[in-house]
Design a protein around this motif. Structure first.
Motif, PDB file in Angstrom:
ATOM      1  N   GLN A  57      -1.147 -18.794  14.192  1.00 35.25           N
ATOM      2  CA  GLN A  57      -1.765 -18.379  12.932  1.00 35.25           C
ATOM      3  C   GLN A  57      -3.243 -18.761  12.879  1.00 35.25           C
ATOM      4  OE1 GLN A  57      -0.065 -16.414  10.520  1.00 35.25           O
ATOM      5  NE2 GLN A  57       1.224 -16.273  12.336  1.00 35.25           N
ATOM      6  N   THR A  58      -3.964 -18.386  13.928  1.00 33.74           N
ATOM      7  CA  THR A  58      -5.405 -18.595  14.025  1.00 33.74           C
ATOM      8  C   THR A  58      -6.027 -17.316  14.545  1.00 33.74           C
ATOM      9  OG1 THR A  58      -5.073 -20.947  14.523  1.00 33.74           O
ATOM     10  CG2 THR A  58      -7.226 -20.000  15.059  1.00 33.74           C
ATOM     11  N   SER A  59      -6.990 -16.777  13.831  1.00 31.06           N
ATOM     12  CA  SER A  59      -7.615 -15.519  14.228  1.00 31.06           C
ATOM     13  C   SER A  59      -8.454 -15.698  15.482  1.00 31.06           C
ATOM     14  CB  SER A  59      -8.480 -14.980  13.086  1.00 31.06           C
ATOM     15  OG  SER A  59      -7.688 -14.630  11.967  1.00 31.06           O
ATOM     16  N   ARG A  97      -6.467 -22.315  19.402  1.00 30.10           N
ATOM     17  CA  ARG A  97      -5.647 -21.117  19.250  1.00 30.10           C
ATOM     18  C   ARG A  97      -4.731 -20.969  20.459  1.00 30.10           C
ATOM     19  NH1 ARG A  97      -5.771 -15.731  20.824  1.00 30.10           N
ATOM     20  NH2 ARG A  97      -4.884 -14.260  19.312  1.00 30.10           N
ATOM     21  N   TYR A  98      -3.518 -20.528  20.209  1.00 35.18           N
ATOM     22  CA  TYR A  98      -2.541 -20.295  21.269  1.00 35.18           C
ATOM     23  C   TYR A  98      -2.006 -18.867  21.153  1.00 35.18           C
ATOM     24  CZ  TYR A  98      -2.430 -25.421  21.308  1.00 35.18           C
ATOM     25  OH  TYR A  98      -2.775 -26.738  21.347  1.00 35.18           O
ATOM     26  N   SER A  99      -1.631 -18.313  22.275  1.00 31.67           N
ATOM     27  CA  SER A  99      -0.944 -17.020  22.259  1.00 31.67           C
ATOM     28  C   SER A  99      -0.001 -16.947  23.451  1.00 31.67           C
ATOM     29  CB  SER A  99      -1.931 -15.850  22.273  1.00 31.67           C
ATOM     30  OG  SER A  99      -2.578 -15.746  23.523  1.00 31.67           O
ATOM     31  N   VAL A 100       0.982 -16.058  23.334  1.00 34.76           N
ATOM     32  CA  VAL A 100       1.956 -15.830  24.409  1.00 34.76           C
ATOM     33  C   VAL A 100       2.061 -14.328  24.608  1.00 34.76           C
ATOM     34  CG1 VAL A 100       4.293 -16.230  25.250  1.00 34.76           C
ATOM     35  CG2 VAL A 100       3.237 -17.877  23.671  1.00 34.76           C
ATOM     36  N   ALA A 101       1.635 -13.853  25.761  1.00 31.55           N
ATOM     37  CA  ALA A 101       1.669 -12.423  26.063  1.00 31.55           C
ATOM     38  C   ALA A 101       2.820 -12.114  27.021  1.00 31.55           C
ATOM     39  CB  ALA A 101       0.350 -11.977  26.687  1.00 31.55           C
ATOM     40  N   THR A 134      12.842 -18.673  15.455  1.00 37.45           N
ATOM     41  CA  THR A 134      13.006 -19.944  16.170  1.00 37.45           C
ATOM     42  C   THR A 134      12.665 -19.799  17.647  1.00 37.45           C
ATOM     43  OG1 THR A 134      15.369 -19.418  16.448  1.00 37.45           O
ATOM     44  CG2 THR A 134      14.762 -20.855  14.593  1.00 37.45           C
ATOM     45  N   VAL A 135      12.992 -18.656  18.242  1.00 35.81           N
ATOM     46  CA  VAL A 135      12.688 -18.414  19.656  1.00 35.81           C
ATOM     47  C   VAL A 135      11.172 -18.425  19.881  1.00 35.81           C
ATOM     48  CG1 VAL A 135      12.814 -16.703  21.522  1.00 35.81           C
ATOM     49  CG2 VAL A 135      14.816 -17.133  20.077  1.00 35.81           C
ATOM     50  N   ILE A 136      10.454 -17.773  18.978  1.00 37.86           N
ATOM     51  CA  ILE A 136       8.993 -17.706  19.084  1.00 37.86           C
ATOM     52  C   ILE A 136       8.372 -19.078  18.853  1.00 37.86           C
ATOM     53  CG2 ILE A 136       6.922 -16.711  18.036  1.00 37.86           C
ATOM     54  CD1 ILE A 136       8.639 -14.211  17.401  1.00 37.86           C
ATOM     55  N   GLU A 137       8.869 -19.787  17.844  1.00 40.14           N
ATOM     56  CA  GLU A 137       8.335 -21.114  17.526  1.00 40.14           C
ATOM     57  C   GLU A 137       8.551 -22.092  18.675  1.00 40.14           C
ATOM     58  OE1 GLU A 137      10.388 -21.929  13.902  1.00 40.14           O
ATOM     59  OE2 GLU A 137       8.731 -21.205  12.632  1.00 40.14           O
ATOM     60  N   GLU A 138       9.722 -22.012  19.309  1.00 41.78           N
ATOM     61  CA  GLU A 138      10.026 -22.925  20.411  1.00 41.78           C
ATOM     62  C   GLU A 138       9.099 -22.703  21.607  1.00 41.78           C
ATOM     63  OE1 GLU A 138      14.810 -23.548  19.458  1.00 41.78           O
ATOM     64  OE2 GLU A 138      14.150 -22.125  21.006  1.00 41.78           O
ATOM     65  N   VAL A 139       8.788 -21.446  21.873  1.00 41.58           N
ATOM     66  CA  VAL A 139       7.885 -21.145  22.983  1.00 41.58           C
ATOM     67  C   VAL A 139       6.471 -21.637  22.678  1.00 41.58           C
ATOM     68  CG1 VAL A 139       6.705 -19.235  24.152  1.00 41.58           C
ATOM     69  CG2 VAL A 139       9.182 -19.252  24.010  1.00 41.58           C
ATOM     70  N   GLU A 140       6.037 -21.482  21.437  1.00 39.56           N
ATOM     71  CA  GLU A 140       4.710 -21.982  21.062  1.00 39.56           C
ATOM     72  C   GLU A 140       4.660 -23.505  21.182  1.00 39.56           C
ATOM     73  OE1 GLU A 140       1.813 -22.164  17.180  1.00 39.56           O
ATOM     74  OE2 GLU A 140       2.777 -20.237  17.626  1.00 39.56           O
ATOM     75  N   ILE A 141       5.731 -24.176  20.794  1.00 41.28           N
ATOM     76  CA  ILE A 141       5.792 -25.644  20.925  1.00 41.28           C
ATOM     77  C   ILE A 141       5.662 -26.056  22.392  1.00 41.28           C
ATOM     78  CG2 ILE A 141       7.356 -27.634  20.754  1.00 41.28           C
ATOM     79  CD1 ILE A 141       8.396 -26.365  18.122  1.00 41.28           C
ATOM     80  N   GLU A 142       6.362 -25.340  23.272  1.00 43.58           N
ATOM     81  CA  GLU A 142       6.301 -25.659  24.701  1.00 43.58           C
ATOM     82  C   GLU A 142       4.912 -25.378  25.278  1.00 43.58           C
ATOM     83  OE1 GLU A 142       8.691 -27.265  26.578  1.00 43.58           O
ATOM     84  OE2 GLU A 142       9.428 -27.538  24.542  1.00 43.58           O
ATOM     85  N   ALA A 143       4.281 -24.304  24.806  1.00 45.80           N
ATOM     86  CA  ALA A 143       2.931 -24.006  25.258  1.00 45.80           C
ATOM     87  C   ALA A 143       1.963 -25.114  24.840  1.00 45.80           C
ATOM     88  CB  ALA A 143       2.469 -22.664  24.693  1.00 45.80           C
ATOM     89  N   LYS A 144       2.104 -25.581  23.612  1.00 44.82           N
ATOM     90  CA  LYS A 144       1.251 -26.675  23.131  1.00 44.82           C
ATOM     91  C   LYS A 144       1.497 -27.951  23.936  1.00 44.82           C
ATOM     92  CE  LYS A 144       0.791 -24.984  18.375  1.00 44.82           C
ATOM     93  NZ  LYS A 144       1.155 -25.192  16.951  1.00 44.82           N
ATOM     94  N   PRO A 147      -3.589 -12.655  12.253  1.00 39.56           N
ATOM     95  CA  PRO A 147      -2.148 -12.957  12.375  1.00 39.56           C
ATOM     96  C   PRO A 147      -1.426 -12.766  11.040  1.00 39.56           C
ATOM     97  CG  PRO A 147      -3.509 -14.733  13.275  1.00 39.56           C
ATOM     98  CD  PRO A 147      -4.424 -13.843  12.511  1.00 39.56           C
ATOM     99  N   HIS A 148      -0.231 -12.223  11.113  1.00 34.99           N
ATOM    100  CA  HIS A 148       0.662 -12.124   9.961  1.00 34.99           C
ATOM    101  C   HIS A 148       1.960 -12.825  10.342  1.00 34.99           C
ATOM    102  CE1 HIS A 148      -1.616  -9.237   7.438  1.00 34.99           C
ATOM    103  NE2 HIS A 148      -2.094  -8.837   8.604  1.00 34.99           N
ATOM    104  N   PRO A 149       2.544 -13.579   9.424  1.00 35.95           N
ATOM    105  CA  PRO A 149       3.760 -14.340   9.754  1.00 35.95           C
ATOM    106  C   PRO A 149       4.862 -13.450  10.318  1.00 35.95           C
ATOM    107  CG  PRO A 149       2.885 -15.023   7.628  1.00 35.95           C
ATOM    108  CD  PRO A 149       2.091 -13.814   8.040  1.00 35.95           C
ATOM    109  N   ASN A 150       5.455 -13.902  11.404  1.00 40.70           N
ATOM    110  CA  ASN A 150       6.601 -13.251  12.045  1.00 40.70           C
ATOM    111  C   ASN A 150       6.332 -11.797  12.407  1.00 40.70           C
ATOM    112  OD1 ASN A 150       9.118 -13.479  13.207  1.00 40.70           O
ATOM    113  ND2 ASN A 150      10.219 -12.913  11.361  1.00 40.70           N
TER     114      ASN A 150
END
Length: 346
Positions: free
Chosen positions: A238-240, A292-296, A88-98, A256-259
């Motif tokens: 989940q985009t290469s 594609r999105y990523s968080v480093a 959920t922590v990872i998903e929330e950050v991706e949502i905010e990035a989007k 990408p592999h889930p989680n």
């Protein structure tokens, strides 16, 4: 910390045109400024078989430390599962990035990074080293995310700030765990790692967006580079697109592999390990169908920490001269691909 990092970049300012990203929402054809020359390696389909896939390591595996050491030696990167970061922590950050990158260009430009700054919205800092621009926009966080978030959302920034701060805390814990394991592999002495687990470290979060591209085969999401950090922990949607250069195999995709999270070693760990651990040269390709999105998350010693190769005995000669993290940032700010050779002693 933001002020200190800005000081590290102050002597190497960027020009304004090197900071402002393209307004991708208004582009229907690839501009010449973003059209990269075709190379022979681009004809490679990067399908090298299972033997050339970066390792996926289970952090709960009793042999995890040994597997991490082997991956750092062979690849300079691995994917990590059962890492302890709640999904959920990872998903929330991706949502905010989007949410951030979906804003109109004029809104995002309110938080445009300054010429000498380390935080805010803008192009990748490696942009000046390449003749063409990258199909990418980014948002860098050092310290509190609120300073820049308030410029974009004057009344609606707390949600963004809360998610980013929580992510940063969780990533710091994971980075510390991995660093202790890696330093144990290298046999680094206790007095040399007192900063690990303290507040005396350097960290940054980089949000990345790679919009759909009308001509992906002629564009580059992020040009080949190594990270300056000790290590980088990356969440990718989940985009290469991410690829790592493997000797003898060419550019290998990191699907990408889930989680799972991607971990790659940076220049500082390469120096500390006296070249035992690779610093992964990597790039990002784009596509025409999916953004594609990523968080480093970048993790390093304090900026005044003197980075010096650790050698077990006199039979191993140091391959690099000692210098502070801040000084190395300065060297790399002038020489992206040649920084390590400039401090080499051999």
């Amino acid at each position: 910390m933001a002020t200190t990092l800005s000081e590290a970049y102050r002597d190497h300012p960027l020009h304004l045109h090197q900071i402002i990203p393209l307004d991708f929402s208004s582009i229907r054809t690839l501009p010449d400024s973003h059209a990269w020359p075709h190379t022979e390696e681009d004809d490679d389909d990067n399908d090298h078989g299972a033997g050339s896939c970066i390792p996926i390591i289970d952090l709960m595996d009793p042999n995890a430390m040994e597997l991490i050491g082997l991956a750092c030696e062979k690849w300079g990167a691995f994917q990590l599962k059962n890492h302890g970061i709640p999904l959920t922590v990872i998903e929330e950050v991706e949502i905010e990035a989007k949410r951030l990158f979906a804003l109109p260009a004029d809104r995002k430009l309110k938080a445009l990074r300054s010429a000498v700054g380390a935080t805010g919205y803008g192009r990748a800092r490696i942009s000046p080293f390449f003749p063409k621009h990258m199909w990418h926009e980014g948002f860098t966080i050092v310290g509190s995310p609120c300073d820049d978030a308030k410029k974009i959302w004057p009344n609606d920034h707390p949600r963004f700030c809360e998610k980013m701060e929580n992510y940063q805390k969780q990533m710091k814990v994971l980075a510390e765990k991995l660093t202790h394991m890696i330093f144990k592999i290298l046999g680094i002495k206790e007095e040399e790692k007192k900063w690990v687990g303290s507040t005396k470290h350097s960290e940054a979060i980089q949000l990345n967006s790679y919009p759909c591209c009308p001509e992906p085969n002629r564009a580059m999401g992020l040009a080949p580079h190594t990270d300056t950090s000790l290590l980088t922990i990356l969440h990718q949607s989940q985009t290469s697109g991410l690829q790592i250069l493997k000797e003898g195999a060419g550019w290998v995709p990191v699907h990408p592999h889930p989680n799972t999270l991607v971990v790659n070693t940076g220049d500082i760990l390469h120096i500390l390990s006296n070249s035992r651990f690779r610093c992964a040269l990597h790039r990002v390709m784009v596509n025409s169908a999916r953004q594609r999105y990523s968080v480093a998350y970048f993790y390093s010693p304090p900026l005044d920490y003197v980075v010096s190769p650790f050698v077990l005995d006199d039979s191993f000669l140091p391959r690099f001269r000692p210098l502070s993290v801040k000084d190395y940032i300065g060297v790399k700010a002038k020489n992206l691909r040649g920084a390590l050779s400039l401090i080499s002693t051999i």
